[in-house]
Design a protein around this motif. Structure first.
Motif, mmCIF file in Angstrom:
data_model
loop_
_atom_site.group_PDB
_atom_site.id
_atom_site.type_symbol
_atom_site.label_atom_id
_atom_site.label_comp_id
_atom_site.label_asym_id
_atom_site.label_seq_id
_atom_site.Cartn_x
_atom_site.Cartn_y
_atom_site.Cartn_z
ATOM 1 N N PHE A 101 0.552 -1.415 -0.081
ATOM 2 C CA PHE A 101 0.145 -0.240 0.167
ATOM 3 C C PHE A 101 0.864 0.938 -0.041
ATOM 4 C CE2 PHE A 101 -2.842 2.695 2.701
ATOM 5 C CZ PHE A 101 -3.461 3.332 1.452
ATOM 6 N N ASP A 102 2.021 1.547 0.854
ATOM 7 C CA ASP A 102 3.318 2.543 0.487
ATOM 8 C C ASP A 102 3.118 2.516 -0.465
ATOM 9 O OD1 ASP A 102 2.795 3.178 3.607
ATOM 10 O OD2 ASP A 102 4.371 1.919 4.027
ATOM 11 N N MET A 105 0.864 4.102 -2.744
ATOM 12 C CA MET A 105 0.645 5.486 -2.717
ATOM 13 C C MET A 105 1.347 6.429 -2.937
ATOM 14 S SD MET A 105 -2.067 5.893 -1.860
ATOM 15 C CE MET A 105 -2.861 4.372 -2.851
ATOM 16 N N LEU A 112 -2.660 13.929 -3.194
ATOM 17 C CA LEU A 112 -2.606 13.542 -1.448
ATOM 18 C C LEU A 112 -2.359 15.126 -1.409
ATOM 19 C CD1 LEU A 112 -0.814 10.663 -1.152
ATOM 20 C CD2 LEU A 112 -3.325 10.545 -1.550
ATOM 21 N N ASN A 119 -2.188 16.866 7.816
ATOM 22 C CA ASN A 119 -1.151 15.716 7.976
ATOM 23 C C ASN A 119 -1.120 15.478 9.716
ATOM 24 O OD1 ASN A 119 -0.110 13.580 5.843
ATOM 25 N ND2 ASN A 119 -0.031 15.311 4.911
ATOM 26 N N ARG A 123 -7.007 14.624 11.548
ATOM 27 C CA ARG A 123 -6.661 13.129 11.304
ATOM 28 C C ARG A 123 -7.870 12.681 10.874
ATOM 29 N NH1 ARG A 123 -1.998 12.295 11.109
ATOM 30 N NH2 ARG A 123 -1.959 9.905 12.290
ATOM 31 N N LEU A 126 -7.733 13.421 7.349
ATOM 32 C CA LEU A 126 -6.863 12.058 6.389
ATOM 33 C C LEU A 126 -6.922 10.278 6.555
ATOM 34 C CD1 LEU A 126 -3.614 12.412 5.844
ATOM 35 C CD2 LEU A 126 -3.343 11.354 8.263
ATOM 36 N N GLN A 127 -7.596 10.107 7.608
ATOM 37 C CA GLN A 127 -7.915 8.772 7.081
ATOM 38 C C GLN A 127 -9.090 8.775 6.318
ATOM 39 O OE1 GLN A 127 -9.080 7.557 11.404
ATOM 40 N NE2 GLN A 127 -6.709 8.184 12.348
ATOM 41 N N GLN A 129 -9.324 10.035 3.412
ATOM 42 C CA GLN A 129 -8.388 10.489 2.271
ATOM 43 C C GLN A 129 -8.120 8.931 2.284
ATOM 44 O OE1 GLN A 129 -5.126 13.390 1.281
ATOM 45 N NE2 GLN A 129 -6.415 14.352 0.209
ATOM 46 N N ILE A 130 -7.067 8.829 3.302
ATOM 47 C CA ILE A 130 -6.391 7.407 3.270
ATOM 48 C C ILE A 130 -7.742 5.770 2.752
ATOM 49 C CG2 ILE A 130 -5.315 5.649 4.603
ATOM 50 C CD1 ILE A 130 -3.754 7.527 6.253
ATOM 51 N N LYS A 131 -8.801 5.971 3.461
ATOM 52 C CA LYS A 131 -9.601 5.134 3.070
ATOM 53 C C LYS A 131 -9.487 4.672 2.105
ATOM 54 C CE LYS A 131 -11.014 3.842 7.597
ATOM 55 N NZ LYS A 131 -12.229 4.098 8.225
ATOM 56 N N ASN A 133 -8.374 6.419 -1.080
ATOM 57 C CA ASN A 133 -6.728 5.584 -1.793
ATOM 58 C C ASN A 133 -6.796 4.033 -2.005
ATOM 59 O OD1 ASN A 133 -5.455 8.093 -3.355
ATOM 60 N ND2 ASN A 133 -6.026 9.114 -1.433
ATOM 61 N N TYR A 134 -6.776 3.911 -0.633
ATOM 62 C CA TYR A 134 -7.187 1.965 -0.737
ATOM 63 C C TYR A 134 -7.602 1.477 -1.850
ATOM 64 C CZ TYR A 134 -7.160 -2.148 1.547
ATOM 65 O OH TYR A 134 -7.276 -3.471 1.886
ATOM 66 N N TRP B 250 0.979 10.846 5.471
ATOM 67 C CA TRP B 250 1.248 11.113 4.120
ATOM 68 C C TRP B 250 2.905 11.642 4.265
ATOM 69 C CZ3 TRP B 250 -1.262 7.772 2.178
ATOM 70 C CH2 TRP B 250 -2.713 7.826 1.624
ATOM 71 N N LEU B 253 4.678 8.904 5.249
ATOM 72 C CA LEU B 253 5.170 8.019 4.082
ATOM 73 C C LEU B 253 6.148 8.528 2.689
ATOM 74 C CD1 LEU B 253 4.929 5.858 1.394
ATOM 75 C CD2 LEU B 253 2.573 7.047 0.973
ATOM 76 N N TYR B 377 -1.428 3.119 9.083
ATOM 77 C CA TYR B 377 -2.081 4.373 9.021
ATOM 78 C C TYR B 377 -2.989 4.585 10.429
ATOM 79 C CZ TYR B 377 0.488 5.160 4.840
ATOM 80 O OH TYR B 377 1.144 5.156 3.521
ATOM 81 N N ILE B 378 -4.118 3.403 9.860
ATOM 82 C CA ILE B 378 -4.838 3.875 11.213
ATOM 83 C C ILE B 378 -4.838 2.766 11.722
ATOM 84 C CG2 ILE B 378 -7.636 3.435 11.919
ATOM 85 C CD1 ILE B 378 -7.544 4.833 8.663
ATOM 86 N N TRP B 381 -6.896 -1.413 11.424
ATOM 87 C CA TRP B 381 -7.801 -1.012 10.129
ATOM 88 C C TRP B 381 -6.874 -1.557 9.200
ATOM 89 C CZ3 TRP B 381 -5.814 1.580 6.153
ATOM 90 C CH2 TRP B 381 -6.833 2.139 4.517
#
Lengths: 261, 383
Positions: A101-102, A105, A112, A119, A123, A126-127, A129-131, A133-134, B250, B253, B377-378, B381
C-alpha cells in the motif's frame, strides 16, 4: 478518430552526452494518443538514457522534449511527473521495507494532501483520504492479481519478482498518467510470467482512455505482440522506425544486433 | 477467556511487571544485586523469545495500542510516585525522559528521512543556552521551552544547505564539524559564560516554583524534581503523539520514500528538499525543547555538557533502539542513561562499552532492539 492523432510526446534532436560518450544523438520521435511504442536496441544504445532525460533525472545537452504541447526539456523530475508521465525502472526500484500500500501510494503523490496541518491535526479528514485511496489502489491491484490485493499491508521485500513488477506498474498507473514508461518489465522473469504481465498491461490500457506507453524491451515476442510501432536505437542514434515486421527485416537492425561484416 | 480480554490482561500484567522491575532496579544499590537483576531480566527475555512468547505478546500489544500507551503512562506514574521524595532517582528518570524527547528528534531526522545528525548535543545545547539567557528576563518559562526548540530549529537552518547537498558520510562530517564548532564557540564567547558556563533559573509555572519541594501534608513532602519529571513526562507524551501522527500520515510516507530511494521519489513528484528540511527542522526543534527543560532542571550549564561524545550517545540511542522506532528509542534511552548510573563498574568504561554494543547491534541486529513495524495508518484498520 481525430483525437487518435493528437501528439502526446515529441523528441526533437534530443542529445545527451556523458563526457566523450554520446548516449543519445539527435534523437527524434513522436508518440500519439493511445499508441504503444517499442524502444529496442542493443545494450548501451541509449534506451534507458532517453527515459532518464525525459523524466528529468538527466539534463538534455541538446534538442527538446514536448509533452502535450508543453516544452518540458529542462523540467525537474517532480514537474514531469505532475504533468502526467509515470515510469518503472529497469532494476525495480520499490521501497522494499515498506508495504504494498505504501509503495502504491507513493505513485499517488500528486493527489494527496501533504500539508503539515492537515496531516498532523486533521486526522479524520486524513483517514478519510487514506481509506478512499486504499479502495482505489486495491481496485487497481485486483486487475493484476486479486491475491496480491489481499496483501496490501505486507512488505514488498517478501514478494516474488513478478509481483514486484506488478506493484511498480500499479504505482505508476495510480497517478493516472497520460504516458507510461516501462523499462524492461520482463527482466528477471520467465516467458510465462512475461506473458501474464503483458496481458495485464493490455487490459489496463483498455480501461484507461488515451494512455500512451513506451516500452523498452529485449523480449521480442512481447514487442511484436503489443507495440503499434518500433524504434531501434544503436549507439544513441535512431537507425530504424516502423511496424515490428518491417523493423525486424531491416538490414541495419540485423547488423546492429548480430554485428555486421 | 476471549482473545481481546487476554490481550488486555497481558498488557496490564506487562505494565505492572515493567513498573516493578524499574522500581527495583532504581532502588537497589548493591552492585551484585543489580547485576543479578539484569541477568534475570536478560534470561527472562531470551527464554520468552525462544518459547515464541515475544511474537504473541507483540501481537497482543499491537491490537490494543491505546491501552498499551495508557498502561505505560500509568506504570511510569507509579514509578515516579514511588520515588516521590528521592532527588536522585527522580533526576535520573527526568534525564531519561528528556533524552527520549531529544532522540525522537534525531529519529525523525535519521530514522524517518535518513538525514544523519551528529550534532544532536549541539541542538540540545542551543535549547539549554536559550533557557539560560531567557530565564532571567521574565519570559514565561513554558514559552522559553518552546523558544529553546525554535532557536535550535533556526540555528539548524544554517546547516540546511550543506545537509541538502551532501549524503551519507559527507553529511555526517558536516554535522560533526558543526557540533565541534558549537562547543568552541561557547568556550570563547564571554557573554555566554565562556568555559565556566551559565546559571539557569528554574522552572516557574504561573507562580508555582519548580525548585522547591512540594509539601502535601505535614509528613509527606515531594522532591522538587517531581515537578520536572511530570513536565518531562508530558513532553514525552506530546512528542510521542507528534511522532506517531507524522509516521502515520502522507508526511511519514514521504520521509520514508526520501530515505529509501531519492531517485524514485523524485520521479513520483516528491520534493526531496522540502521533506529533508521539514524533518531536520522538526528534529532540531524537539532536541531544543528537551535541552531547555534540562537546563532549568540542572540549574547550571557549561560547554562541556555538549561534547561530540554526547552527540554520539544520542545517535547510539537511536541505532540501539531501532531506526524510526519510538518504543525502541524509549527503551534504549532508558538503558543508555540508567545502566552507567547504576553499575559503577561501567561508569569508567562507558564509551568503550557503548562502542562494543553498537558494533554488536549493527552486526547482528541492524534493525535495532525493538524494530519499527510496518506503517499502519489507522490502528486496527487493515483495509
Amino acid at each position: 478518430m481525430e483525437q487518435q492523432q493528437e501528439t502526446v510526446l515529441a523528441f526533437k534532436g534530443l542529445t545527451r552526452r556523458f563526457g566523450g560518450v554520446v548516449a543519445l544523438n539527435e534523437f527524434d520521435m513522436e508518440l500519439t494518443n493511445g499508441q504503444i511504442v517499442g524502444l529496442i536496441g542493443p545494450n548501451g544504445s541509449g534506451k534507458t538514457t532517453s527515459f532518464n532525460v525525459l523524466t528529468g533525472i538527466y539534463e538534455a545537452n541538446g534538442g527538446s522534449i514536448e509533452f502535450l504541447g508543453q516544452d518540458i526539456t529542462s523540467w525537474p523530475a517532480q514537474k514531469v511527473y505532475e504533468a502526467g508521465v509515470a515510469r518503472t525502472f529497469q532494476r525495480s526500484r520499490l521501497c522494499l521495507e515498506l508495504s504494498i500500500f505504501d509503495n502504491i501510494m507513493i505513485g499517488a503523490h500528486k493527489r494527496l494532501n501533504h500539508g503539515f496541518m492537515f496531516n498532523v491535526f486533521k486526522r479524520k479528514a486524513l483517514q478519510q483520504q487514506i481509506k478512499e485511496n486504499y479502495e482505489e489502489a486495491r481496485k487497481l491491484l485486483t486487475i493484476f492479481d486479486p491475491e496480491l490485493a489481499d496483501k496490501m499491508f505486507e512488505p514488498v521485500g517478501s514478494l516474488r519478482m513478478i509481483d514486484r513488477r506488478r506493484i511498480e506498474i500499479c504505482r505508476a498507473l495510480i497517478s493516472h498518467p497520460r504516458l507510461l514508461l516501462l523499462d524492461e518489465p520482463s527482466a528477471g522473469m520467465t516467458h510465462e510470467e512475461t506473458r501474464e504481465l503483458m496481458d495485464d498491461i493490455l487490459e489496463v490500457r483498455e480501461m484507461i482512455d488515451g494512455l500512451s506507453i513506451i516500452l523498452v524491451e529485449h523480449e521480442m515476442g512481447m514487442i511484436e505482440r503489443v507495440t503499434d510501432k518500433c524504434i531501434v536505437l544503436n549507439f544513441g542514434q535512431k537507425i530504424c522506425e516502423g511496424a515490428y515486421r518491417e523493423v525486424a527485416s531491416n538490414k541495419l537492425v540485423q547488423e546492429a544486433y548480430l554485428g555486421g561484416e | 477467556m476471549t482473545q481481546s480480554l487476554k490481550d488486555k490482561l497481558i498488557i496490564l500484567l506487562l505494565a505492572a511487571l515493567g513498573a516493578a522491575f524499574l522500581v527495583t532496579f532504581i532502588a537497589i544499590e548493591e552492585q551484585a544485586e543489580i547485576f543479578a537483576l539484569l541477568v534475570f531480566a536478560g534470561v527472562l527475555i531470551i527464554a520468552s523469545a525462544k518459547l515464541g512468547l515475544t511474537d504473541k505478546i507483540s501481537q497482543s500489544l499491537s491490537r490494543n495500542e491505546r491501552l498499551l500507551n495508557l498502561s505505560v503512562i500509568a506504570a511510569m506514574l507509579v514509578v515516579i510516585f514511588w520515588f516521590h521524595e528521592d532527588h536522585f532517582p527522580l533526576l535520573m528518570i527526568a534525564t531519561v525522559l528528556l533524552y527520549v524527547v531529544a532522540c525522537c528528534g534525531l529519529n525523525m531526522q535519521f530514522g524517518y528521512t535518513g538525514v544523519v545528525n551528529f550534532a544532536g548535543a549541539a541542538f540540545f545545547g542551543v535549547g539549554c543556552y536559550t533557557a539560560a539567557v531567557l530565564g532571567g528576563t521574565g519570559t514565561p518559562l513554558l514559552l522559553v521551552i518552546a523558544l529553546g526548540g525554535v532557536m535550535a530549529a533556526i540555528i539548524g537552518s544554517i546547516l540546511i544547505i550543506p545537509v541538502l547537498r551532501t549524503r551519507g558520510h559527507y553529511a555526517a562530517v558536516v554535522t560533526i564539524a558543526f557540533g565541534l564548532l558549537f562547543r568552541t564557540f561557547l568556550e570563547v564567547n564571554d557573554t555566554l559564560g565562556g568555559p565556566q558556563g551559565l546559571p539557569v533559573s528554574g522552572m516557574n509555572l504561573f507562580g508555582w516554583d519548580f525548585n522547591s519541594n512540594i509539601q502535601i501534608t505535614e509528613n509527606i513532602e515531594f522532591s522538587f524534581y517531581m515537578n520536572y519529571v511530570i513536565l518531562a513526562l508530558i513532553m514525552v507524551i506530546l512528542t510521542f503523539i507528534l511522532m506517531r501522527r507524522i509516521e502515520r500520515s502522507w508526511i511519514g510516507l514521504n520521509f520514508d520514500a526520501v530515505r529509501l530511494d531519492e531517485t524514485a521519489a523524485a520521479c513520483y513528484g516528491i520534493n526531496i528538499k522540502r521533506w529533508k528540511i521539514l524533518s531536520f527542522t522538526l528534529g532540531n526543534f524537539l532536541a531544543g525543547t528537551a535541552g531547555a527543560l534540562f537546563a532549568m532542571m540542572l540549574g547550571f550549564i557549561a560547554p562541556s555538557n555538549f561534547a561530540f561524545s554526547d552527540s554520539l550517545i544520542l545517535v547510539s540511542i537511536v541505532l540501539l533502539g531501532g531506526m524510526g522506532s519510538i518504543w525502541g528509542t524509549i527503551l534504549a534511552a532508558g538503558l543508555v542513561v540508567l545502566l552507567p548510573e547504576k553499575l559503577q563498574v561501567i561508569q569508567e568504561y562507558r564509551f568503550l562499552l557503548y562502542a562494543v554494543v553498537m558494533i554488536l547491534i549493527l552486526l547482528f541486529r541492524p534493525q535495532g532492539v525493538l524494530p519499527r513495524n510496518l506503517r499502519s495508518y489507522i490502528p486496527g484498520w487493515r483495509g
